[in-house]
Design an enzyme around this catalytic site. Sequence first.
Site, PDB file in Angstrom:
ATOM      1  N   HIS A 137       3.808  -2.231   3.015  1.00  0.00           N
ATOM      2  CA  HIS A 137       3.857  -0.889   2.411  1.00  0.00           C
ATOM      3  C   HIS A 137       5.153  -0.719   1.634  1.00  0.00           C
ATOM      4  CE1 HIS A 137       0.880  -0.532   5.619  1.00  0.00           C
ATOM      5  NE2 HIS A 137       0.337   0.430   4.889  1.00  0.00           N
ATOM      6  N   ASP A 187       0.808  -1.213   0.000  1.00  0.00           N
ATOM      7  CA  ASP A 187       0.000   0.000   0.000  1.00  0.00           C
ATOM      8  C   ASP A 187       0.851   1.277   0.000  1.00  0.00           C
ATOM      9  OD1 ASP A 187      -1.912  -1.894   0.379  1.00  0.00           O
ATOM     10  OD2 ASP A 187      -2.847  -0.945   2.126  1.00  0.00           O
ATOM     11  N   ASP A 188       0.191   2.359  -0.356  1.00  0.00           N
ATOM     12  CA  ASP A 188       0.653   3.755  -0.153  1.00  0.00           C
ATOM     13  C   ASP A 188       1.642   4.256  -1.204  1.00  0.00           C
ATOM     14  OD1 ASP A 188      -0.895   3.385   2.055  1.00  0.00           O
ATOM     15  OD2 ASP A 188       0.601   4.002   3.526  1.00  0.00           O
ATOM     16  N   HIS A 197      -6.146   3.159  -3.482  1.00  0.00           N
ATOM     17  CA  HIS A 197      -6.032   3.354  -2.026  1.00  0.00           C
ATOM     18  C   HIS A 197      -6.367   4.799  -1.661  1.00  0.00           C
ATOM     19  CE1 HIS A 197      -4.861   2.138   1.946  1.00  0.00           C
ATOM     20  NE2 HIS A 197      -3.672   2.716   1.967  1.00  0.00           N
ATOM     21  N   HIS A 242      -5.252   9.384   1.205  1.00  0.00           N
ATOM     22  CA  HIS A 242      -5.249   8.555   2.403  1.00  0.00           C
ATOM     23  C   HIS A 242      -6.063   9.093   3.580  1.00  0.00           C
ATOM     24  CE1 HIS A 242      -3.509   5.493   5.150  1.00  0.00           C
ATOM     25  NE2 HIS A 242      -3.061   4.898   4.063  1.00  0.00           N
TER      26      HIS A 242
END
Length: 481
Positions: A447, A305-306, A356, A360
């Site tokens: 991540h 993620d991210d 995603h 955020h």
Amino acid sequence: MRTHTLVPSLLLLGALSFTAACSSGSDGSSGTASGAARPGAAPTPSPLRSVDPSKIKGLEIVSDSSEQSSCPFATSYPDVPGAEAMTAAMKKDVDERLAGFRSVVCEEESGGAEGRELNISHQFLVASGDVLGVRLSTQDHSGPGSGLSTRTYWYDGEAGAYRTALGLVAGDSRDAFFAALKDQLKGREGVDAAALDNTFSDPASRTAALDDMAFTPHGGLRVTFDRGEVGVPAAGTYMVTFPEETITPWLSAFGQRVQRQTMTPGSSLDLGAGHIPTPVTPTHTASGDDDTDCKKVTCIALTFDDGPAAPETATLLTSLARYDARATFFTVGQNVAAHPELVRAEARAGHEVGNHSWNHPDLTRLTPEQVASQLGRTSAAIKAATGKAPTLFRPPYGAVNARVKAATTLSPVLWDVDTEDWKYRDADKVARTVIDKAQRNDVVLMHDIHPTSVAAVPQILRTLTARGYHFVTVSHLRATL
Ligand code: ZN
């Protein structure tokens, strides 16, 4: 020149389309400034010209975030070669706010987030010629008087110097500029005249209040005041826009160059950086569709993620290719915009690219329109990079409810194994967590913005491959179970 020609534009940030049109950073961060624009407010200002960050050579986005609802934060700011002094100023501000948030909310004894969240996102205002301008938007619910605050940061490549927003106005014109600003704000609904006098008479509070200025595409200067700075907090954000003919005589030489680059941007950015690293983009290609049958063999879905992040994502792609492993990347829109080539490389190598959100936020705190905007803009950026729109999204902090699900056609994906790699920056610990906890058909959360997480991957692939695991995408796992 006096104030007769000024065009005021007072509005509540977040209530107008201005937010979605020009302020990538404030999507989803306007929850506390809800409400309709006041009657008689000026028309919606024309959106600021957008900058394509993927054209900024050597750009890195410095991201930090958690995936834990008891400590929900996500911060980002850009690191542009040559503008180190400006990067340092952003880093200082972001580090201070994050440290404050974590000490209040994320310590063991704090009792959890209780609805608190810190989100700092970035937006490029100008990135051409010898001028760089960035706005950081902070949504902080962690204390009294908190809410949305914005600040602009400027870099003067000719002088090799970082400038604050006030650096756009010449020193000997500032008294006239302040007087004109006060005239514009006085008498507005929600503005307290005594508080206004106080803010403008004290140099320190004046500098703090006048920390967000940027030019419109027509050369006007827009000054944005955070809620509570010049009016009652309930009135939200105030903006004053001076037209080009009014503001130009008051500008510093630097301000005039910023104004020109905003109105007619040059084709490239040159801040005189000594060395700009050449980014490496892996060129692995998938050899056809994945025919792994997860009914017959042991499958696992690694998710990252991210990102994307340079250079971490490129390193990770090389590790995955070495083991013929496929994975799923839940990318953040503002990072996709900065590094579309890395997202393209992910897709080309046979990995799945998921959504995603843009920057955020906890989606359960947003309106359905804001959720749709967060996911829609990100899907559009992914499609622009890869040619294919995503079908999956991972809600930040795993926070999802019926309202969020109803606002999108994307399918939510949570996880079975949480490495907590955002907290433990230790490659060996991250690898051992996956190796010890993983079971057949699990979805594993990691991540790819952290070098330590990327460094853990070869050990995970080596060990689990030896145990007979096959690494597949989330959609492949779901389709073959
Ligand atoms: Zn995340």
